[in-house]
Design a protein around this motif. Structure first.
Motif, PDB file in Angstrom:
ATOM      1  N   UNK A  10       0.843  -1.193   0.000  1.00  0.00           N
ATOM      2  CA  UNK A  10       0.000   0.000   0.000  1.00  0.00           C
ATOM      3  C   UNK A  10       0.874   1.238   0.000  1.00  0.00           C
ATOM      4  N   UNK A  11       0.363   2.275  -0.611  1.00  0.00           N
ATOM      5  CA  UNK A  11       1.051   3.556  -0.625  1.00  0.00           C
ATOM      6  C   UNK A  11       0.147   4.584   0.050  1.00  0.00           C
ATOM      7  N   UNK A  12       0.707   5.488   0.828  1.00  0.00           N
ATOM      8  CA  UNK A  12      -0.105   6.409   1.612  1.00  0.00           C
ATOM      9  C   UNK A  12      -0.733   7.563   0.832  1.00  0.00           C
ATOM     10  N   UNK A  13      -0.275   7.855  -0.393  1.00  0.00           N
ATOM     11  CA  UNK A  13      -0.788   9.022  -1.106  1.00  0.00           C
ATOM     12  C   UNK A  13      -1.271   8.657  -2.509  1.00  0.00           C
ATOM     13  N   UNK A  14      -2.352   9.340  -2.921  1.00  0.00           N
ATOM     14  CA  UNK A  14      -2.972   9.110  -4.224  1.00  0.00           C
ATOM     15  C   UNK A  14      -3.043  10.414  -4.998  1.00  0.00           C
ATOM     16  N   UNK A  15      -2.921  10.297  -6.313  1.00  0.00           N
ATOM     17  CA  UNK A  15      -3.124  11.448  -7.190  1.00  0.00           C
ATOM     18  C   UNK A  15      -4.513  11.287  -7.804  1.00  0.00           C
ATOM     19  N   UNK A  16      -5.269  12.378  -7.823  1.00  0.00           N
ATOM     20  CA  UNK A  16      -6.635  12.357  -8.337  1.00  0.00           C
ATOM     21  C   UNK A  16      -6.806  13.506  -9.316  1.00  0.00           C
ATOM     22  N   UNK A  17      -7.745  13.361 -10.216  1.00  0.00           N
ATOM     23  CA  UNK A  17      -7.997  14.431 -11.170  1.00  0.00           C
ATOM     24  C   UNK A  17      -8.790  13.947 -12.361  1.00  0.00           C
ATOM     25  N   UNK A  18      -8.820  14.779 -13.408  1.00  0.00           N
ATOM     26  CA  UNK A  18      -9.631  14.511 -14.588  1.00  0.00           C
ATOM     27  C   UNK A  18      -9.177  13.268 -15.350  1.00  0.00           C
ATOM     28  N   UNK A  19      -7.927  12.919 -15.311  1.00  0.00           N
ATOM     29  CA  UNK A  19      -7.406  11.793 -16.096  1.00  0.00           C
ATOM     30  C   UNK A  19      -7.524  10.446 -15.396  1.00  0.00           C
ATOM     31  N   UNK A  20      -8.097  10.412 -14.194  1.00  0.00           N
ATOM     32  CA  UNK A  20      -8.181   9.181 -13.426  1.00  0.00           C
ATOM     33  C   UNK A  20      -9.636   8.770 -13.287  1.00  0.00           C
TER      34      UNK A  20
END
Length: 88
Positions: free
Chosen positions: A28-38
Motif C-alpha cells: 500500500x502507498x499512503x498518497x494518491x493522485x486524483x484528477x480529470x485523467x483518473x
C-alpha cells in the motif's frame, strides 16, 4: 501425450507461482493522485510521499490526497488531558 501433459502442468505451476510472488510483493502507498485523467474515485495510489505526488501532479489537472485504504502501521497518538482534582 505424456509430454504435452507434463508441459501443461509445468506451465500452470510457473504461472501460479508468478501470481503468488507478485501478490506477496504488492504494498500500500499512503498518497494518491486524483484528477480529470483518473477514472477511479481513488485515483492512482502509488506514491510513498506527498512530495512525490505533488511533483507528479504539477502542471496537470490533478491533486494529491491520502489513500483511504492505506493501513497505518501505528495508531495515531491522542493527547490526553489531565484533570487535577482539588486545584483550581
Amino acid at each position: 501425450m505424456r509430454c504435452l501433459f507434463s508441459i501443461a502442468v509445468a506451465l500452470s505451476a510457473a504461472v501460479s507461482t508468478g501470481i503468488t510472488t507478485a501478490s506477496a510483493q504488492a504494498r500500500d502507498y499512503p498518497f494518491c493522485i486524483k484528477g480529470a485523467n483518473y477514472v477511479s474515485s481513488v485515483g492512482d495510489c502509488s506514491f510513498d510521499t506527498y512530495q512525490q505526488c505533488l511533483d507528479t501532479a504539477s502542471g496537470r489537472y490533478a491533486f494529491c490526497d491520502r489513500n483511504p485504504y492505506f493501513a497505518q502501521t501505528s495508531k495515531p497518538k491522542v493527547a490526553k488531558r489531565r484533570i487535577r482534582s482539588g486545584q483550581q
